[in-house]
Design a protein around this motif. Structure first.
Motif, PDB file in Angstrom:
ATOM      1  N   UNK A 213       9.682  -7.942  11.445  1.00 52.84           N
ATOM      2  CA  UNK A 213       8.299  -7.410  11.285  1.00 52.84           C
ATOM      3  C   UNK A 213       8.300  -6.214  10.612  1.00 52.84           C
ATOM      4  N   UNK A 214       9.108  -5.046  10.835  1.00 55.94           N
ATOM      5  CA  UNK A 214       9.068  -4.006  10.148  1.00 55.94           C
ATOM      6  C   UNK A 214       9.547  -3.891   8.805  1.00 55.94           C
ATOM      7  N   UNK A 215      10.670  -4.823   8.567  1.00 55.47           N
ATOM      8  CA  UNK A 215      10.942  -5.207   7.346  1.00 55.47           C
ATOM      9  C   UNK A 215       9.938  -5.734   6.273  1.00 55.47           C
ATOM     10  N   UNK A 216       9.145  -6.741   6.999  1.00 58.27           N
ATOM     11  CA  UNK A 216       8.080  -7.434   6.197  1.00 58.27           C
ATOM     12  C   UNK A 216       7.012  -6.408   5.973  1.00 58.27           C
ATOM     13  N   UNK A 217       6.517  -5.496   6.747  1.00 57.92           N
ATOM     14  CA  UNK A 217       5.694  -4.472   6.417  1.00 57.92           C
ATOM     15  C   UNK A 217       6.106  -3.859   5.255  1.00 57.92           C
ATOM     16  N   UNK A 218       7.561  -3.307   5.289  1.00 61.33           N
ATOM     17  CA  UNK A 218       7.941  -2.270   4.228  1.00 61.33           C
ATOM     18  C   UNK A 218       8.087  -3.020   3.151  1.00 61.33           C
ATOM     19  N   UNK A 219       8.478  -4.228   3.057  1.00 64.61           N
ATOM     20  CA  UNK A 219       8.669  -4.820   1.805  1.00 64.61           C
ATOM     21  C   UNK A 219       7.380  -5.297   1.223  1.00 64.61           C
ATOM     22  N   UNK A 220       6.158  -5.516   2.009  1.00 58.77           N
ATOM     23  CA  UNK A 220       5.139  -5.657   1.513  1.00 58.77           C
ATOM     24  C   UNK A 220       4.429  -4.586   0.892  1.00 58.77           C
ATOM     25  N   UNK A 221       4.593  -3.195   1.633  1.00 58.15           N
ATOM     26  CA  UNK A 221       3.925  -2.046   0.950  1.00 58.15           C
ATOM     27  C   UNK A 221       4.921  -1.501  -0.408  1.00 58.15           C
ATOM     28  N   UNK A 222       6.021  -1.944  -0.233  1.00 59.41           N
ATOM     29  CA  UNK A 222       7.009  -1.500  -1.220  1.00 59.41           C
ATOM     30  C   UNK A 222       6.550  -2.478  -2.870  1.00 59.41           C
ATOM     31  N   UNK A 223       6.476  -3.945  -2.443  1.00 55.36           N
ATOM     32  CA  UNK A 223       5.927  -4.507  -3.561  1.00 55.36           C
ATOM     33  C   UNK A 223       4.563  -4.284  -4.021  1.00 55.36           C
ATOM     34  N   UNK A 224       3.667  -3.740  -3.216  1.00 52.35           N
ATOM     35  CA  UNK A 224       2.158  -3.280  -3.595  1.00 52.35           C
ATOM     36  C   UNK A 224       2.477  -2.083  -4.504  1.00 52.35           C
ATOM     37  N   UNK A 225       3.227  -1.090  -3.988  1.00 53.22           N
ATOM     38  CA  UNK A 225       3.584   0.165  -4.721  1.00 53.22           C
ATOM     39  C   UNK A 225       4.048  -0.290  -6.163  1.00 53.22           C
ATOM     40  N   UNK A 226       5.119  -1.161  -6.076  1.00 56.68           N
ATOM     41  CA  UNK A 226       5.592  -1.315  -7.277  1.00 56.68           C
ATOM     42  C   UNK A 226       4.763  -2.074  -8.439  1.00 56.68           C
ATOM     43  N   UNK A 227       3.961  -2.979  -7.807  1.00 56.15           N
ATOM     44  CA  UNK A 227       2.704  -3.774  -8.529  1.00 56.15           C
ATOM     45  C   UNK A 227       2.043  -2.932  -9.330  1.00 56.15           C
ATOM     46  N   UNK A 228       1.680  -1.660  -8.604  1.00 59.75           N
ATOM     47  CA  UNK A 228       0.394  -0.896  -9.169  1.00 59.75           C
ATOM     48  C   UNK A 228       1.161  -0.032 -10.256  1.00 59.75           C
ATOM     49  N   UNK A 229       2.388   0.514  -9.990  1.00 69.00           N
ATOM     50  CA  UNK A 229       3.076   1.466 -10.740  1.00 69.00           C
ATOM     51  C   UNK A 229       3.766   0.768 -12.139  1.00 69.00           C
ATOM     52  N   UNK A 230       4.284  -0.460 -11.895  1.00 69.29           N
ATOM     53  CA  UNK A 230       5.163  -1.063 -12.929  1.00 69.29           C
ATOM     54  C   UNK A 230       4.148  -1.284 -14.313  1.00 69.29           C
ATOM     55  N   UNK A 231       2.951  -2.103 -14.073  1.00 66.22           N
ATOM     56  CA  UNK A 231       2.350  -2.187 -15.383  1.00 66.22           C
ATOM     57  C   UNK A 231       1.964  -1.224 -16.275  1.00 66.22           C
TER      58      UNK A 231
END
Length: 263
Positions: A1-19
């Motif tokens: 569960x913790x891994x899924x939450x951290x993965x989701x947050x990390x992907x969201x942050x990366x998705x915002x910053x990368x473009x």
């Protein structure tokens, strides 16, 4: 569960910053009006932070040019680690160029893609690397040709060291600096990694990328060391095979020391 939450947050942050970082880089490359170096380094730093990496650095990248940095290779994360510490360009397997997102980002950092299995193309590929060295671009070569489990160093392949010889000839005999670098993953959640646990950080063979990212995020902080060794000069009369063996020996020594006594 913790891994899924951290993965989701990390992907969201990366998705915002990368473009935005990618757009900056596109403009910089196409117009020459902006510095190409800050965006890749900022992106690599972001990724290492999201993964929870704590990086200890010993030594520093050589200031001499032309510069070929030669490192061991444990995981795809090695690229992020070195890229977060220095403004460099990478030599990567051609397969990476076909990845949906990473391939495009690699091109924005002007990565040189090589096909190691096609020996007939080795001269052409070394020539491309030599041109980049001659222009002053610090290039990073993972000389094992594949990832290891982080416990042992695989023999270095000397083929692409020919780029140093070509750069030497193209620049009127000016020596090429080759700097050995050792990347060692040492601790997991603050506890020293043993041989059996170091594979947690490694990415070997056909492992799927997303599950490996999830594993890294779910396990928590990873400590690693990056050792920049004393450079080796590739000068007139140098043998690429002998230089490759010398650089390999130095990387092996730094790895062994870090594994015996992690910071």
């Amino acid at each position: 569960m913790v891994g899924t939450i951290r993965l989701t947050l990390a992907l969201l942050i990366a998705a915002v910053a990368t473009p935005s970082l990618a757009l900056y880089q596109v403009v910089a490359m196409r117009t020459g009006l902006l510095d190409e170096r800050p965006a890749p380094r900022a992106w690599h730093r972001l990724v290492t932070k999201l993964l929870g990496f704590r990086i200890q650095v010993r030594g520093k990248p050589a200031a001499d040019r032309p510069l070929l940095i030669v490192s061991n290779h444990v995981s795809w994360t090695d690229i992020m680690v070195i890229g977060s510490l220095a403004d460099v360009h990478f030599i990567a397997k051609s397969e990476l160029g076909g990845w949906p997102i990473m391939g495009k980002l690699s091109r924005l950092q002007r990565t040189v893609f090589v096909e190691r299995e096609r020996r007939r193309k080795s001269g052409q590929q070394a020539g491309e690397i030599a041109q980049r060295l001659g222009k002053g671009d610090p290039m990073v070569l993972f000389a094992e040709g594949s990832t290891s489990d982080g416990n042992l160093l695989l023999p270095f392949k000397s083929t692409l060291f020919a780029a140093a010889h070509m750069a030497l000839e193209a620049n009127g005999g000016e020596p090429v600096t080759i700097q050995p670098v050792a990347i060692v993953y040492t601790r997991l959640q603050g506890m020293p990694m043993g041989r059996q646990h170091r594979g947690h950080a490694a990415w070997i063979g056909d492992r799927v990328l997303l599950p490996h990212i999830r594993e890294l995020l779910s396990e928590g902080a990873v400590d690693l060391e990056v050792h920049f060794g004393e450079p080796v000069e590739f000068a007139a009369g140098s043998s690429r095979k002998e230089v490759a063996r010398e650089v390999e020996a130095r990387v092996r020594s730094m790895m062994a020391a870090a594994l015996r006594n992690p910071i």
